[in-house]
Design a protein around this motif. Structure first.
Motif, mmCIF file in Angstrom:
data_model
loop_
_atom_site.group_PDB
_atom_site.id
_atom_site.type_symbol
_atom_site.label_atom_id
_atom_site.label_comp_id
_atom_site.label_asym_id
_atom_site.label_seq_id
_atom_site.Cartn_x
_atom_site.Cartn_y
_atom_site.Cartn_z
ATOM 1 N N PRO A 24 0.786 -1.246 0.000
ATOM 2 C CA PRO A 24 0.000 0.000 0.000
ATOM 3 C C PRO A 24 0.814 1.290 0.000
ATOM 4 N N PRO A 25 1.968 1.372 0.707
ATOM 5 C CA PRO A 25 2.683 2.659 0.679
ATOM 6 C C PRO A 25 3.327 2.963 -0.669
ATOM 7 N N ILE A 26 3.466 1.946 -1.533
ATOM 8 C CA ILE A 26 4.201 2.131 -2.784
ATOM 9 C C ILE A 26 3.250 2.546 -3.897
ATOM 10 N N ARG A 27 3.682 3.518 -4.680
ATOM 11 C CA ARG A 27 2.891 3.980 -5.822
ATOM 12 C C ARG A 27 3.715 3.861 -7.101
ATOM 13 N N LEU A 28 3.072 3.375 -8.145
ATOM 14 C CA LEU A 28 3.683 3.417 -9.468
ATOM 15 C C LEU A 28 3.287 4.769 -10.057
ATOM 16 N N VAL A 29 4.247 5.694 -10.088
ATOM 17 C CA VAL A 29 3.923 7.079 -10.447
ATOM 18 C C VAL A 29 4.027 7.343 -11.942
ATOM 19 N N ALA A 30 4.695 6.461 -12.689
ATOM 20 C CA ALA A 30 4.797 6.673 -14.136
ATOM 21 C C ALA A 30 5.167 5.372 -14.821
ATOM 22 N N LEU A 31 4.675 5.230 -16.046
ATOM 23 C CA LEU A 31 5.023 4.096 -16.896
ATOM 24 C C LEU A 31 5.469 4.648 -18.242
ATOM 25 N N LEU A 32 6.689 4.303 -18.627
ATOM 26 C CA LEU A 32 7.254 4.756 -19.896
ATOM 27 C C LEU A 32 7.385 3.561 -20.829
ATOM 28 N N ARG A 33 6.870 3.727 -22.041
ATOM 29 C CA ARG A 33 6.988 2.672 -23.055
ATOM 30 C C ARG A 33 7.616 3.295 -24.292
ATOM 31 N N GLY A 34 8.888 2.957 -24.525
ATOM 32 C CA GLY A 34 9.609 3.615 -25.611
ATOM 33 C C GLY A 34 9.721 5.095 -25.298
ATOM 34 N N PRO A 35 9.399 5.960 -26.267
ATOM 35 C CA PRO A 35 9.480 7.405 -26.020
ATOM 36 C C PRO A 35 8.212 7.982 -25.404
ATOM 37 N N THR A 36 7.247 7.111 -25.050
ATOM 38 C CA THR A 36 5.921 7.580 -24.650
ATOM 39 C C THR A 36 5.687 7.421 -23.154
ATOM 40 N N LEU A 37 5.100 8.458 -22.552
ATOM 41 C CA LEU A 37 4.597 8.366 -21.188
ATOM 42 C C LEU A 37 3.167 7.847 -21.272
ATOM 43 N N VAL A 38 2.926 6.674 -20.695
ATOM 44 C CA VAL A 38 1.612 6.038 -20.804
ATOM 45 C C VAL A 38 0.650 6.686 -19.806
ATOM 46 N N PRO A 39 -0.443 7.300 -20.289
ATOM 47 C CA PRO A 39 -1.415 7.885 -19.367
ATOM 48 C C PRO A 39 -2.316 6.802 -18.775
ATOM 49 N N SER A 40 -2.723 6.982 -17.547
ATOM 50 C CA SER A 40 -3.620 6.033 -16.870
ATOM 51 C C SER A 40 -3.170 4.592 -17.091
ATOM 52 N N PRO A 41 -2.012 4.202 -16.532
ATOM 53 C CA PRO A 41 -1.439 2.890 -16.847
ATOM 54 C C PRO A 41 -2.048 1.718 -16.077
ATOM 55 N N GLU A 42 -3.072 1.952 -15.266
ATOM 56 C CA GLU A 42 -3.573 0.899 -14.376
ATOM 57 C C GLU A 42 -3.935 -0.384 -15.122
ATOM 58 N N SER A 43 -4.562 -0.261 -16.296
ATOM 59 C CA SER A 43 -5.012 -1.453 -17.025
ATOM 60 C C SER A 43 -4.008 -1.918 -18.077
ATOM 61 N N VAL A 44 -2.874 -1.249 -18.178
ATOM 62 C CA VAL A 44 -1.877 -1.604 -19.192
ATOM 63 C C VAL A 44 -1.141 -2.874 -18.775
ATOM 64 N N VAL A 45 -0.975 -3.790 -19.729
ATOM 65 C CA VAL A 45 -0.220 -5.020 -19.477
ATOM 66 C C VAL A 45 1.260 -4.732 -19.704
ATOM 67 N N LEU A 46 2.058 -4.985 -18.686
ATOM 68 C CA LEU A 46 3.489 -4.703 -18.778
ATOM 69 C C LEU A 46 4.180 -5.694 -19.704
ATOM 70 N N ARG A 47 5.228 -5.203 -20.348
ATOM 71 C CA ARG A 47 6.018 -6.068 -21.219
ATOM 72 C C ARG A 47 7.491 -5.701 -21.076
ATOM 73 N N PRO A 48 8.387 -6.599 -21.482
ATOM 74 C CA PRO A 48 9.821 -6.326 -21.324
ATOM 75 C C PRO A 48 10.226 -5.016 -21.994
ATOM 76 N N GLY A 49 11.075 -4.267 -21.304
ATOM 77 C CA GLY A 49 11.528 -2.981 -21.823
ATOM 78 C C GLY A 49 10.754 -1.804 -21.284
ATOM 79 N N ASP A 50 9.550 -2.042 -20.737
ATOM 80 C CA ASP A 50 8.807 -0.950 -20.112
ATOM 81 C C ASP A 50 9.604 -0.421 -18.919
ATOM 82 N N VAL A 51 9.498 0.871 -18.684
ATOM 83 C CA VAL A 51 10.182 1.497 -17.552
ATOM 84 C C VAL A 51 9.133 2.011 -16.577
ATOM 85 N N VAL A 52 9.252 1.612 -15.319
ATOM 86 C CA VAL A 52 8.315 2.062 -14.294
ATOM 87 C C VAL A 52 9.066 2.899 -13.263
#
Length: 212
Positions: A160-188
């Motif tokens: 609970p104290p931990i938050r995923l504050v951003a998800l980067l996929r390639g050059p893109t900042l993914v908005p509202s990443p809650e439902s996004v399926v993570l894949r290799p190379g993604d940066v959190v």
């Protein structure tokens, strides 16, 4: 007792003076960097204006040559002269445009360097503020075959104290990443208590590299 009190007072005053001096120097550095950035932006704007003026002058000169052809049909010699003039105008404009583009590229590189310096300063301040509160901001790349690979962000077992504050996929900042399926190379980017973030790293790296 009076001696100890005076010694502590001198020590605190000394620390305050050092702190004020560092603050003044840091402020002066930021102001100087901002002034340099503004000057460079003004220089870039000037170069862009010079390029527009050059193209306008070229267009006017070529239009004038064409207008002469319509007013007085040229003979072969006159036509060749005007064609040579047009070629000279184009070559001169192309050479000057290349120089302006080179100058603009140099100015833009200087602007990027100053912006990166400012960004590094901001990141250091953020890191200092977080560390003072026992928090950590961690950048992690999702590894193949890790526990996070192929899982939606909302299904990650984050404490609970931990938050995923951003998800980067390639050059893109993914908005509202809650439902996004993570894949290799993604940066959190994870934010939370330092110890909890350290243990959470295990979900994103290869299983044989899980930290103890």
């Amino acid at each position: 007792m009076t001696t100890d009190f005076l010694a502590r007072l001198r020590h605190e005053v000394s620390l305050s003076v050092v702190g004020i001096r560092e603050m003044v120097l840091a402020t002066a550095d930021r102001v100087n960097r901002s002034v340099q950035t503004l000057k460079l932006h003004w220089r870039a704007s000037t170069i862009a204006d010079q390029t527009d003026t050059l193209h306008h002058q070229l267009g006017t000169a070529l239009a004038d040559l064409l207008a002469r052809d319509t007013e007085t049909p040229p003979d072969a010699v006159d036509a060749a002269t005007r064609a040579a003039t047009a070629q000279r105008l184009l070559a001169d404009a192309a050479a000057r445009t290349r120089l302006l583009k080179r100058d603009l590229a140099h100015v833009e590189s200087l602007i990027r360097e100053l912006e990166l310096e400012a960004l590094r300063d901001d990141l250091l301040k953020i890191q200092h503020d977080l560390s003072a509160r026992g928090l950590s901001l961690r950048r992690i790349t999702v590894a193949p075959q890790s526990a996070a690979d192929g899982r939606p962000v909302q299904d990650l077992p984050l404490e609970p104290p931990i938050r995923l504050v951003a998800l980067l996929r390639g050059p893109t900042l993914v908005p509202s990443p809650e439902s996004v399926v993570l894949r290799p190379g993604d940066v959190v980017l994870l934010l939370g208590p330092s110890a909890a973030v350290h243990h959470t790293v295990a979900h994103f790296i290869e299983q044989d590299r899980v930290p103890a």
